[in-house]
Design an enzyme around this catalytic site. Sequence first.
Site, PDB file in Angstrom:
ATOM      1  N   LYS A  53       0.835  -1.202   0.000  1.00 48.40           N
ATOM      2  CA  LYS A  53       0.000   0.000   0.000  1.00 48.40           C
ATOM      3  C   LYS A  53       0.869   1.251   0.000  1.00 48.40           C
ATOM      4  CE  LYS A  53      -3.796  -2.443   2.260  1.00 48.40           C
ATOM      5  NZ  LYS A  53      -4.490  -2.791   3.514  1.00 48.40           N
ATOM      6  N   GLN A  97      -4.901  -1.733   9.813  1.00 46.96           N
ATOM      7  CA  GLN A  97      -4.706  -2.985   9.077  1.00 46.96           C
ATOM      8  C   GLN A  97      -5.276  -4.193   9.841  1.00 46.96           C
ATOM      9  OE1 GLN A  97      -3.329  -3.424   5.920  1.00 46.96           O
ATOM     10  NE2 GLN A  97      -3.941  -5.567   6.185  1.00 46.96           N
ATOM     11  N   ASP A 120     -10.965   2.565   4.022  1.00 50.00           N
ATOM     12  CA  ASP A 120     -11.259   1.139   3.826  1.00 50.00           C
ATOM     13  C   ASP A 120     -12.736   0.934   3.448  1.00 50.00           C
ATOM     14  OD1 ASP A 120      -9.224  -0.717   3.923  1.00 50.00           O
ATOM     15  OD2 ASP A 120      -9.147  -0.806   6.106  1.00 50.00           O
TER      16      ASP A 120
END
Lengths: 291, 291
Positions: A53, A97, A120
């Site tokens: 990422k 995460q 997200d």
Amino acid sequence: MSATIIDGRAVSLQIEDELKVRIDALGQSGVRPHLVVVLVGDDAASHVYVRNKQRACERTGVISTRMDLPSSSTQQEVLDIISDLNNDESVHGILVQSPLPPRMDELQIADAIDPRKDVDGFHPTNLGRLVQGDTDGMLPCTPAGIMRLLEETGANLTGSKAVVLGRSRIVGMPMALLLAQKGIDATVTIVHSRSEEHSLLCRDSDLLVAAIGRPGTVKSEWVKPGAIVIDVGVSRIEDGSVPSGSRLAGDVDPSVSEVAGWLTPVPGGVGPMTIAMLLTNTVRAAENLST
Amino acid sequence: MSATIIDGRAVSLQIEDELKVRIDALGQSGVRPHLVVVLVGDDAASHVYVRNKQRACERTGVISTRMDLPSSSTQQEVLDIISDLNNDESVHGILVQSPLPPRMDELQIADAIDPRKDVDGFHPTNLGRLVQGDTDGMLPCTPAGIMRLLEETGANLTGSKAVVLGRSRIVGMPMALLLAQKGIDATVTIVHSRSEEHSLLCRDSDLLVAAIGRPGTVKSEWVKPGAIVIDVGVSRIEDGSVPSGSRLAGDVDPSVSEVAGWLTPVPGGVGPMTIAMLLTNTVRAAENLST
């Protein structure tokens, strides 16, 4: 006949190019999109994902900050950090995460992120917009990336039969909502571990999205000839034929490529698209928050 | 063989009795649940619905306040009233009756209600919890009422095939999420106006929820013998054989009662359950807000 491979990596690079234009435009007004990734503990796979990422951020000009927290961190410590990031005007996107240490409450943490910074797309408010048929907000990255891959096939999904295999809050459920929405108009069936006749249901579908995380589950007999098959699963399996002794495998058995019309590879299919959508959400957040 | 009729009115009275116990308990600590219904304009059907809701409040001991606004009210006026009600500690539930005048933005108004007071369950945060598989919050009343009616049949839905006909944010979409959730485990297909082979898809299902608002759409040939059929539609149709010249009709043709195993009537099926769930959400809101 062999399925046409949908090259997620190529599409993701295209998206990055489109984003660079928007990032330049933001730069003109002194704004640079800024993503903060919070990583708790030392899960090896998570470290790889986060690194990927961050690389994508570097390629496009998004600032990325990584906060490494020890696995001994408490729920409250993570919540406090999120609260600080919510209030920090220099931060546009916040990502915690997964997976978190098992004792932590992932839903409570998803809830704590400002929905406008929820890149997200896991906050209930953002998921709820999908139920309302509103797709202008922060979309969950994997289903959003799949919608973009489906565009690549040029297929008209109106009235087509779609099966979503798996019902997670992150992929299966939002995927079903996106496919059933007005304007896409697929007839969607949500199939899961407690369903019966998996293979028959799948074989009856023009589009199959497999998101169960069990390698090689979808066999060629499950697939309608010519169907579009999207493989979301990523599992590491042993393979003595490769030097490392293991490789990544999807939910779809390789034999499916002989039956399907279109197929996403693992790796190089859905994975890069998930990251491209994370960048897209971050840029969108920066645009929304800076106007 | 004739279908067993699922008596929504009887079940709703049962729920009201259960709620009275909780309302008494709240009363012990000086709290009386308070619902405010905001009604904009003079839609005749809305006035009937609101009156029915208020009567149910009276029966159970929930305070109900009705705010009648002229149809000339502006969006901002409604938003200001919601803001006041959000901040008013004596108010536990806020409901803005649909339909609003066409120029108003219903989604923006749903967004404005404090999710903890959103007794309709239409706020994106509450809808998003369904995507997350969390059913402890404010559930949208009609789908929640249907889940309770399904309990009455004693049917085990695990692995059964369910078709939801219609994909509205208020009924179809949340209904699909509730049926597919863990613990219910139906294999759910969302069927809508752009789907093909409606009748075949319906005939293959053990459970059929019809929520499209077109009277008599579901014919007996559409229904699997013995299936559970839930009729959400309520339309007023002309009928010369009754004194008033019109009567209420559901989405399901009366002939279905000869084929289905279970069937909800219109009226007296889903309708009273929707109101019972509104009361349930109001009591839950009062419990949550007063602790």
